[in-house]
Scaffold this active site. Structure first.
Site, PDB file in Angstrom:
ATOM      1  N   HIS A  53     -27.450  64.036  73.928  1.00 50.01           N
ATOM      2  CA  HIS A  53     -26.097  63.793  74.416  1.00 50.01           C
ATOM      3  C   HIS A  53     -25.133  63.671  73.234  1.00 50.01           C
ATOM      4  O   HIS A  53     -25.555  63.557  72.081  1.00 50.01           O
ATOM      5  CB  HIS A  53     -26.048  62.522  75.284  1.00 50.01           C
TER       6      HIS A  53
HETATM    7  P1  TYD Z   1     -29.240  56.781  76.494  1.00 40.93           P
HETATM    8  O1  TYD Z   1     -28.069  56.438  75.635  1.00 40.93           O
HETATM    9  O2  TYD Z   1     -29.185  58.072  77.254  1.00 40.93           O
HETATM   10  O3  TYD Z   1     -30.582  56.727  75.608  1.00 40.93           O
HETATM   11  P2  TYD Z   1     -31.185  57.680  74.457  1.00 40.93           P
HETATM   12  O4  TYD Z   1     -30.067  58.436  73.844  1.00 40.93           O
HETATM   13  O5  TYD Z   1     -31.837  56.751  73.516  1.00 40.93           O
HETATM   14  O6  TYD Z   1     -32.189  58.577  75.087  1.00 40.93           O
HETATM   15  O7  TYD Z   1     -29.498  55.562  77.502  1.00 40.93           O
HETATM   16  C1  TYD Z   1     -30.645  55.525  78.320  1.00 40.93           C
HETATM   17  C2  TYD Z   1     -30.314  54.695  79.544  1.00 40.93           C
HETATM   18  O8  TYD Z   1     -29.995  53.359  79.153  1.00 40.93           O
HETATM   19  C3  TYD Z   1     -29.132  55.231  80.341  1.00 40.93           C
HETATM   20  O9  TYD Z   1     -29.447  55.103  81.723  1.00 40.93           O
HETATM   21  C4  TYD Z   1     -28.010  54.294  80.008  1.00 40.93           C
HETATM   22  C5  TYD Z   1     -28.704  53.007  79.627  1.00 40.93           C
HETATM   23  N1  TYD Z   1     -27.973  52.265  78.582  1.00 40.93           N
HETATM   24  C6  TYD Z   1     -27.234  51.141  78.929  1.00 40.93           C
HETATM   25  O10 TYD Z   1     -27.171  50.734  80.107  1.00 40.93           O
HETATM   26  N2  TYD Z   1     -26.557  50.468  77.936  1.00 40.93           N
HETATM   27  C7  TYD Z   1     -26.603  50.889  76.645  1.00 40.93           C
HETATM   28  O11 TYD Z   1     -25.949  50.261  75.756  1.00 40.93           O
HETATM   29  C8  TYD Z   1     -27.362  52.068  76.308  1.00 40.93           C
HETATM   30  C9  TYD Z   1     -27.435  52.574  74.884  1.00 40.93           C
HETATM   31  C10 TYD Z   1     -28.037  52.713  77.307  1.00 40.93           C
END
Ligand code: TYD
Length: 136
Positions: A53
């Site tokens: 992302h």
């Molecule tokens: P995401 O940022 O997509 O994780 P990564 O990039 O590490 O794969 O986040 C994964 C899930 O966690 C998504 O459903 C959103 C949630 N999340 C929160 O609720 N708060 C946060 O601060 C973060 C970073 C993620």
């Protein structure tokens, strides 16, 4: 718009003595933004890939607190890999950059210092949408 050339490894201050090291990160001194959120990735199964992302506005400092992993940054034109394995170094990710995270070592901990609280509205989760955003 920032490019991956604007994303670099920062050497953090390291206070060293025979009893070990301390690294300190202070708002607007060692990090050029106010930290509004801290989170960390841990217990990542070997072979997992995360990320996939971009963010419209968020900027982040990434630190390998333990173990190692690789961030692949993409500005829509080129990509660059950053291998992180040193708690005294941070990767500064500027806004508008796509990232994938891979090659987590067993037991690794990825600390993220972020410039804002969590907002799903700030995410670019679709790569085509990201490329369109980059093209303006
Ligand atoms: P995401 O940022 O997509 O994780 P990564 O990039 O590490 O794969 O986040 C994964 C899930 O966690 C998504 O459903 C959103 C949630 N999340 C929160 O609720 N708060 C946060 O601060 C973060 C970073 C993620």
């Amino acid at each position: 718009m920032y490019s991956i050339a604007d994303c670099e490894i920062i050497n953090l201050p390291k206070i060293h003595n025979e009893a070990g090291n301390i690294t300190v990160i202070e708002n607007n001194i060692t990090i050029p933004f106010d930290v509004k959120r801290v989170y960390y990735l841990y217990d990542v199964p070997m072979g997992s890939e995360r990320g996939g992302h971009g963010h419209y506005k968020l900027q982040q400092y990434i630190v390998a607190l333990s173990g190692s992993f690789t961030f692949v940054l993409d500005d829509g034109v080129s990509t660059k890999e950053f291998f992180l394995n040193d708690p005294s170094k941070a990767l500064h990710i500027k806004p508008g950059i796509w990232r994938e995270i891979k090659s987590f070592s067993s037991g690794s901990i990825c600390l993220v210092l972020a410039s804002d609280i969590y907002s799903e509205d700030d995410y670019l989760r679709d790569y085509e949408e990201f490329l369109n955003y980059r093209k303006g």
